[in-house]
Design a protein around this motif. Structure first.
Motif, PDB file in Angstrom:
ATOM      1  N   TYR A   1      63.150   5.263  90.213  1.00 35.02           N
ATOM      2  CA  TYR A   1      63.455   3.643  89.070  1.00 35.02           C
ATOM      3  C   TYR A   1      62.694   4.260  87.657  1.00 35.02           C
ATOM      4  O   TYR A   1      61.389   4.145  88.265  1.00 35.02           O
ATOM      5  CB  TYR A   1      63.581   2.449  89.984  1.00 35.02           C
ATOM      6  CG  TYR A   1      64.507   2.727  91.825  1.00 35.02           C
ATOM      7  CD1 TYR A   1      65.818   1.371  90.825  1.00 35.02           C
ATOM      8  CD2 TYR A   1      64.864   2.724  92.409  1.00 35.02           C
ATOM      9  CE1 TYR A   1      66.792   1.985  91.889  1.00 35.02           C
ATOM     10  CE2 TYR A   1      65.479   2.452  93.296  1.00 35.02           C
ATOM     11  CZ  TYR A   1      66.433   2.397  93.404  1.00 35.02           C
ATOM     12  OH  TYR A   1      67.326   1.602  93.890  1.00 35.02           O
TER      13      TYR A   1
ATOM     14  N   LEU B   1      55.819  -1.080  96.226  1.00 32.37           N
ATOM     15  CA  LEU B   1      56.370  -0.725  95.150  1.00 32.37           C
ATOM     16  C   LEU B   1      57.019  -0.720  93.843  1.00 32.37           C
ATOM     17  O   LEU B   1      56.836  -1.114  93.303  1.00 32.37           O
ATOM     18  CB  LEU B   1      57.482   1.028  95.493  1.00 32.37           C
ATOM     19  CG  LEU B   1      56.006   1.923  95.909  1.00 32.37           C
ATOM     20  CD1 LEU B   1      57.545   3.058  97.205  1.00 32.37           C
ATOM     21  CD2 LEU B   1      55.685   2.511  94.686  1.00 32.37           C
ATOM     22  N   VAL B   2      57.679  -2.064  94.391  1.00 32.84           N
ATOM     23  CA  VAL B   2      59.001  -2.798  93.802  1.00 32.84           C
ATOM     24  C   VAL B   2      57.895  -3.863  92.855  1.00 32.84           C
ATOM     25  O   VAL B   2      58.601  -3.684  91.018  1.00 32.84           O
ATOM     26  CB  VAL B   2      59.706  -3.551  94.466  1.00 32.84           C
ATOM     27  CG1 VAL B   2      59.404  -4.741  95.253  1.00 32.84           C
ATOM     28  CG2 VAL B   2      61.076  -4.111  93.464  1.00 32.84           C
TER      29      VAL B   2
ATOM     30  N   THR C   1      56.589  -1.116  89.729  1.00 34.54           N
ATOM     31  CA  THR C   1      58.192  -0.261  88.537  1.00 34.54           C
ATOM     32  C   THR C   1      57.655  -0.297  87.619  1.00 34.54           C
ATOM     33  O   THR C   1      57.644  -0.109  86.360  1.00 34.54           O
ATOM     34  CB  THR C   1      59.195  -0.500  89.299  1.00 34.54           C
ATOM     35  OG1 THR C   1      59.557   0.147  91.197  1.00 34.54           O
ATOM     36  CG2 THR C   1      60.216  -0.102  88.771  1.00 34.54           C
TER      37      THR C   1
ATOM     38  N   GLY D   1      61.615   4.280  94.832  1.00 34.67           N
ATOM     39  CA  GLY D   1      61.748   2.819  95.498  1.00 34.67           C
ATOM     40  C   GLY D   1      62.703   2.636  95.931  1.00 34.67           C
ATOM     41  O   GLY D   1      63.690   3.900  96.970  1.00 34.67           O
ATOM     42  N   TYR D   2      63.134   1.996  97.365  1.00 36.62           N
ATOM     43  CA  TYR D   2      63.635   1.274  98.481  1.00 36.62           C
ATOM     44  C   TYR D   2      64.385   0.446  97.921  1.00 36.62           C
ATOM     45  O   TYR D   2      63.974  -0.770  97.857  1.00 36.62           O
ATOM     46  CB  TYR D   2      62.668   0.987  99.514  1.00 36.62           C
ATOM     47  CG  TYR D   2      61.841   2.206 100.550  1.00 36.62           C
ATOM     48  CD1 TYR D   2      61.765   3.071 100.866  1.00 36.62           C
ATOM     49  CD2 TYR D   2      60.461   2.071  99.373  1.00 36.62           C
ATOM     50  CE1 TYR D   2      60.701   4.007 101.170  1.00 36.62           C
ATOM     51  CE2 TYR D   2      59.329   3.299  99.780  1.00 36.62           C
ATOM     52  CZ  TYR D   2      59.898   3.834 100.717  1.00 36.62           C
ATOM     53  OH  TYR D   2      59.392   4.975 101.069  1.00 36.62           O
TER      54      TYR D   2
ATOM     55  N   ILE E   1      64.071  -3.912  96.768  1.00 39.67           N
ATOM     56  CA  ILE E   1      64.347  -4.068  96.066  1.00 39.67           C
ATOM     57  C   ILE E   1      65.767  -5.558  95.489  1.00 39.67           C
ATOM     58  O   ILE E   1      65.578  -6.324  94.822  1.00 39.67           O
ATOM     59  CB  ILE E   1      64.743  -3.301  94.450  1.00 39.67           C
ATOM     60  CG1 ILE E   1      64.075  -2.228  94.770  1.00 39.67           C
ATOM     61  CG2 ILE E   1      65.878  -3.294  93.409  1.00 39.67           C
ATOM     62  CD1 ILE E   1      64.145  -0.450  94.059  1.00 39.67           C
TER      63      ILE E   1
END
Length: 271
Positions: free
Chosen positions: A111, A181-182, A185, A193-194, A198
């Protein structure tokens, strides 16, 4: 037999029965992460209660503590990880854990909130990656699939940034825990990304990935993880079946993936 002994015998029997622990069939303690894991278990817990199982749910924000809690006996089940992640945790920590059943397979994506295509990622760009070996390996394989890097032959999903042999854009890697991670970003050029994280964060569109991994690889399906000695525990197996047969669970999972069937597979329906 003297009369007092006739009365004493049943009293002793009752006292012994009263001292026995309550049957574990009525209760399960389950550890989850926020988002799809918590939502799916919450849905299953309602159906399980109707079948005589009371579920207590504990939420975690990291990928280490839930395994420690099951291994120590503080939890009966954790629900957040796939088999390769579990295998790595067992190898590193000596946990005596095993999967007691399977659930959904979550896709991962690349992403960007700065670029609209992979080709726009600049030289020297920053890449967000999961910091644990297995999920980092998944992210690196996806970066390789997208043409941004090349890994040593054969490293597969256990590869790390040290296994990158070609990095023509001189990308720099920012490693954080997967659930975080979100949050980063927007601070990097592109990030692993998962989609379910998200969706839970409402940070951006989970269907806006520039590239996706394949959803056909069942080894990355999320497992119900228990002590290795309890994989066939009848209460645990009953709960797994409740989960897999629940329409409410299926609906919760679908919502967690924004109703996008490209982003997940209910792996137990494929068996």
């Amino acid at each position: 037999m003297p009369l007092h002994r006739l009365f004493l015998a049943p009293l002793l029997a009752l006292s012994v029965l009263g001292a026995l622990p309550a049957h574990a069939a009525d209760k399960l303690r389950i550890g989850v992460l926020p988002g799809v894991y918590a939502d799916a278990i919450a849905a299953a817990a309602k159906d399980a209660k109707a079948q005589g199982i009371d579920v207590t749910v504990t939420e975690f924000t990291d990928w280490t503590t839930p395994n420690v809690a099951v291994d120590s006996g503080d939890l009966d089940i954790n629900f957040f990880q796939h088999q390769p992640f579990l295998d790595n945790a067992i190898q590193k920590n000596g946990f005596k854990l095993a999967g007691a059943g399977t659930s959904f397979l979550a896709n991962i994506g690349l992403y960007s909130l700065k670029h609209k295509t992979i080709n726009e990622v600049p030289v020297g760009g920053k890449v967000g990656l999961a910091n644990d070996p297995v999920n980092q390996g998944r992210g690196l394989l996806l970066l390789q699939k997208a043409g941004l890097i090349q890994l040593k032959p054969g490293v597969g999903f256990v590869g790390t940034v040290d296994d990158i042999v070609q990095n023509p854009r001189k990308l720099k890697f920012v490693e954080v825990e997967g659930p975080q991670l979100v949050r980063i970003t927007g601070d990097v050029d592109i990030a692993q990304g998962y989609p379910h994280f998200i969706v839970a964060s409402k940070a951006f569109d989970p269907s806006s990935g520039l590239a996706y991994s394949g959803v056909e690889d069942a080894r990355f399906a999320i497992q119900f993880v228990v002590k290795a000695s309890r994989t066939q525990d009848p209460v645990i197996q009953k709960f797994v079946k409740v989960f897999q047969n629940s329409d409410a669970v299926k609906a919760a999972i679908d919502r967690a993936f924004a109703g996008d069937k490209r982003l997940y597979v209910l792996t137990w329906t494929q068996q």
